[in-house]
Design a protein around this motif. Structure first.
Motif, PDB file in Angstrom:
ATOM      1  N   SER A 160      59.757 -23.172   4.699  1.00 49.05           N
ATOM      2  CA  SER A 160      61.248 -23.846   4.190  1.00 49.05           C
ATOM      3  C   SER A 160      61.101 -25.217   5.007  1.00 49.05           C
ATOM      4  O   SER A 160      62.124 -25.894   5.041  1.00 49.05           O
ATOM      5  CB  SER A 160      62.290 -23.168   4.416  1.00 49.05           C
ATOM      6  N   GLY A 166      65.685 -24.473   3.206  1.00 49.57           N
ATOM      7  CA  GLY A 166      66.311 -23.232   3.337  1.00 49.57           C
ATOM      8  C   GLY A 166      67.780 -23.190   2.640  1.00 49.57           C
ATOM      9  O   GLY A 166      68.264 -22.170   2.076  1.00 49.57           O
ATOM     10  N   LEU A 196      81.999 -17.994  10.302  1.00 48.34           N
ATOM     11  CA  LEU A 196      82.932 -19.230  10.227  1.00 48.34           C
ATOM     12  C   LEU A 196      84.409 -18.972  10.474  1.00 48.34           C
ATOM     13  O   LEU A 196      85.167 -19.613  10.453  1.00 48.34           O
ATOM     14  CB  LEU A 196      82.576 -20.157   9.067  1.00 48.34           C
ATOM     15  N   SER A 241      70.922 -22.726  11.134  1.00 45.23           N
ATOM     16  CA  SER A 241      72.130 -23.307  11.417  1.00 45.23           C
ATOM     17  C   SER A 241      72.492 -23.620  12.782  1.00 45.23           C
ATOM     18  O   SER A 241      72.885 -24.633  13.267  1.00 45.23           O
ATOM     19  CB  SER A 241      73.308 -22.535  10.755  1.00 45.23           C
ATOM     20  N   MET A 293      70.667 -26.569  13.815  1.00 41.78           N
ATOM     21  CA  MET A 293      71.414 -27.918  13.258  1.00 41.78           C
ATOM     22  C   MET A 293      72.455 -28.397  14.153  1.00 41.78           C
ATOM     23  O   MET A 293      72.744 -29.467  13.923  1.00 41.78           O
ATOM     24  CB  MET A 293      71.520 -27.786  11.560  1.00 41.78           C
ATOM     25  N   HIS A 341      78.106 -17.153   7.370  1.00 39.18           N
ATOM     26  CA  HIS A 341      79.370 -17.407   6.785  1.00 39.18           C
ATOM     27  C   HIS A 341      80.613 -16.772   7.110  1.00 39.18           C
ATOM     28  O   HIS A 341      81.869 -17.366   7.317  1.00 39.18           O
ATOM     29  CB  HIS A 341      79.208 -16.961   5.189  1.00 39.18           C
ATOM     30  N   ASN A 364      80.040 -23.332   0.319  1.00 37.55           N
ATOM     31  CA  ASN A 364      78.627 -22.935   0.488  1.00 37.55           C
ATOM     32  C   ASN A 364      77.230 -23.824   0.301  1.00 37.55           C
ATOM     33  O   ASN A 364      77.495 -24.955  -0.314  1.00 37.55           O
ATOM     34  CB  ASN A 364      78.373 -21.614  -0.411  1.00 37.55           C
ATOM     35  N   VAL A 365      76.173 -23.438   0.746  1.00 39.65           N
ATOM     36  CA  VAL A 365      74.964 -24.287   0.623  1.00 39.65           C
ATOM     37  C   VAL A 365      74.713 -24.250  -1.076  1.00 39.65           C
ATOM     38  O   VAL A 365      75.316 -23.397  -1.575  1.00 39.65           O
ATOM     39  CB  VAL A 365      73.910 -24.068   1.650  1.00 39.65           C
ATOM     40  N   GLY A 410      72.971 -28.462   3.832  1.00 38.19           N
ATOM     41  CA  GLY A 410      72.341 -28.074   5.114  1.00 38.19           C
ATOM     42  C   GLY A 410      72.912 -26.761   5.879  1.00 38.19           C
ATOM     43  O   GLY A 410      72.469 -25.757   5.743  1.00 38.19           O
ATOM     44  N   THR A 411      74.461 -26.663   6.067  1.00 37.31           N
ATOM     45  CA  THR A 411      74.836 -25.521   6.655  1.00 37.31           C
ATOM     46  C   THR A 411      76.299 -25.341   5.922  1.00 37.31           C
ATOM     47  O   THR A 411      76.892 -26.110   5.253  1.00 37.31           O
ATOM     48  CB  THR A 411      75.342 -25.561   8.175  1.00 37.31           C
ATOM     49  N   PRO A 412      76.541 -24.003   5.685  1.00 37.24           N
ATOM     50  CA  PRO A 412      77.791 -23.843   4.835  1.00 37.24           C
ATOM     51  C   PRO A 412      78.955 -24.298   5.894  1.00 37.24           C
ATOM     52  O   PRO A 412      79.000 -24.202   6.971  1.00 37.24           O
ATOM     53  CB  PRO A 412      77.866 -22.230   4.805  1.00 37.24           C
TER      54      PRO A 412
END
Lengths: 322, 322
Positions: free
Chosen positions: A106, B65, A46, A77, A80, A43, B18-19, B11-13
């Motif tokens: 997961s 996850g 980002l 992440s 992905m 986070h 956020n997730v 999926g991703t933040p």
């Protein structure tokens, strides 16, 4: 060399500080290194320019959750986002169990290979083109490392007088020699880069320590280091009240070591949540700085999340406050 | 009943979302429930009034996850904050492996007991004083549940005419009857609360669904529900391009179901990171709302992180934008 704090709180996150993570870049490319990966590291990233696609390696100091629980999310992440480059993870062997189990339970698979490297072997040593990394065992409740990052592949200056004296005129060969490559000339003679170039400065060196109650263990690796990043979880009065069991350092302890070691720059981090920026009464974060400054006379920094530091070629450390 | 979104991204933040995580409170006390726990859930909680000490139970919809990686950090933080009350965790059986391995390989122990409850048994049913919770199997890449929260222990109104007619005068017995307790009088006769009180409204009911590509599976549990919180990962055009493999829903699919089911309130969440709030071109989050409104004529909300909702006793759903 550049680095950015992704988290500077001990144990649990606060509103202002995440748990531990540090992004480190040589500065000559967009590749970078991550040291520790507490929950929420992805986070924080980002809000920086560090991309998971360009992450070169992850170094974990020890297995405590505030240094590792961000790994499963950061790795999935990256997957992905389509990463394909293999990723080395340097750390204690339990990391592999933690990550493998997290992924398996997961329903996650990664689009890239993880390469686990045990940081606790006695001869641990890692390097890529830009950086040389060694480990130093610290003293904490679990095995814990400091990682010393020393830059490699420093820029060379051509010895033009010598080249001209030996009849090597300016041309593409000069460029190759300057890049560190040896050159075979048309007449079969070999020009060795090290004979015709020189390196004018010593490499920059940064020591990033994990949790540790004995800063003196870093004496040898801090020799010729430009900066030490070290935890200072408490002020001495709180450390005395808490007692020795958490095996953390006080500001005073680290500062005293840094002063004795002649370290030019000291960056303290990993602060207990009991030290807010401001409070009507009780401890505040400036108590840590005040205590350290009493015994340390080099350049002192207290880390804050997303603060960005530059360790310049002249070995000066500068901080751009976030 | 009240709820606050702790994460609304799939999926991703992203920087803004956020997730997945949702905090839910009955409103009659400070106890609350957590549904899903993506990485960074504990960080979001620091910006709310929900305390880890008062967390009553955790419900996990499925093992992915982005719904679970926040658990190790949230649990160890609750422990460092000194929680002692046992904590039920309702979810798929792999959760226990994930959590136990994460704790064991990070040198962590908890100051409280974890009570794992398998959400995938056919007769799953959980309740405490305030809430009754049932599960509904959904259709996703892994077993996944919706949880239906129905409030219990509704306030009773005394039937004073009947009490007086039966010679029961105003006094402490009235208070006990109103609390739902039966009363034994001095003469040995028993006054049953249900004979002398009435409940004037139906219980509030909220359905919180996990990831799901077949909203129609929720038809039965949505009967008499006040609101459905459901993923809408994509708009229909993107869902068509992506294909069926992720097993998510489009806004259109969920909206069509909600309209057919006569649901008065629909809250969409779990949006793909490709839908930002604003963009010079390409998809934006309002596309999701526009698509849903074409077929759904009830009250539509698009969840945002930290938005706080109140489901009032009159069954109206209100949102305080964060």
């Amino acid at each position: 060399m550049e680095f950015t704090f992704l988290g500077t709180s001990a144990g649990t996150p606060t509103r202002a500080r995440n748990v531990t993570g540090l992004a480190l870049r040589h500065g000559s490319g967009r590749h970078w290194y991550l040291v520790d990966c507490g929950e929420g590291t992805q986070h924080r990233l980002l809000h920086t320019r560090y991309s998971l696609a360009r992450l070169q390696a992850i170094f974990i100091t020890h297995v405590h959750g505030d240094h590792t629980f961000g790994l499963p999310g950061l790795l999935t992440s990256a997957s992905m986002n389509g990463r394909t480059d293999p990723l080395p993870i340097i750390g204690p062997p339990q990391l592999k169990t933690f990550i493998d189990t997290s992924l398996a339970n997961s329903d996650s698979t990664l689009s890239f290979e993880l390469r686990f490297i045990d940081s606790e072997t006695e001869d641990f040593h890692w390097q890529d083109r830009a950086m040389d990394v060694t480990g130093t065992a610290l003293s904490h409740r679990v095995p814990c490392q400091a990682y010393t990052f020393t830059e490699r592949d420093l820029e060379r200056r051509l010895l033009t007088d010598r080249l001209e004296a030996d009849g090597v005129g300016a041309g593409p060969d000069w460029g190759r020699l300057q890049k560190g490559e040896d050159v075979v000339r048309e007449n079969g003679t070999v020009l060795r880069s090290e004979d015709y170039t020189t390196i004018d400065r010593r490499p920059r060196r940064l020591v990033v320590a994990g949790d540790n109650d004995t800063p003196e263990l870093l004496a040898e690796t801090c020799h010729q280091a430009d900066a030490l990043i070290h935890e200072a979880t408490y002020t001495q009065d709180v450390a005395d009240r808490v007692g020795p069991w958490p095996q953390h350092s006080s500001a005073k302890q680290v500062a005293r070591f840094a002063q004795a070691a002649g370290l030019p720059n000291l960056v303290l981090t990993h602060f207990s949540a009991r030290y807010p920026a401001r409070a009507p009464s009780g401890p505040v974060i400036s108590d840590i700085a005040d205590e350290a400054r009493e015994v340390y006379h080099g350049t002192l920094f207290l880390a804050r999340d997303l603060d960005h530091y530059r360790l310049n070629k002249d070995h000066n450390l500068e901080c751009d406050r976030s």
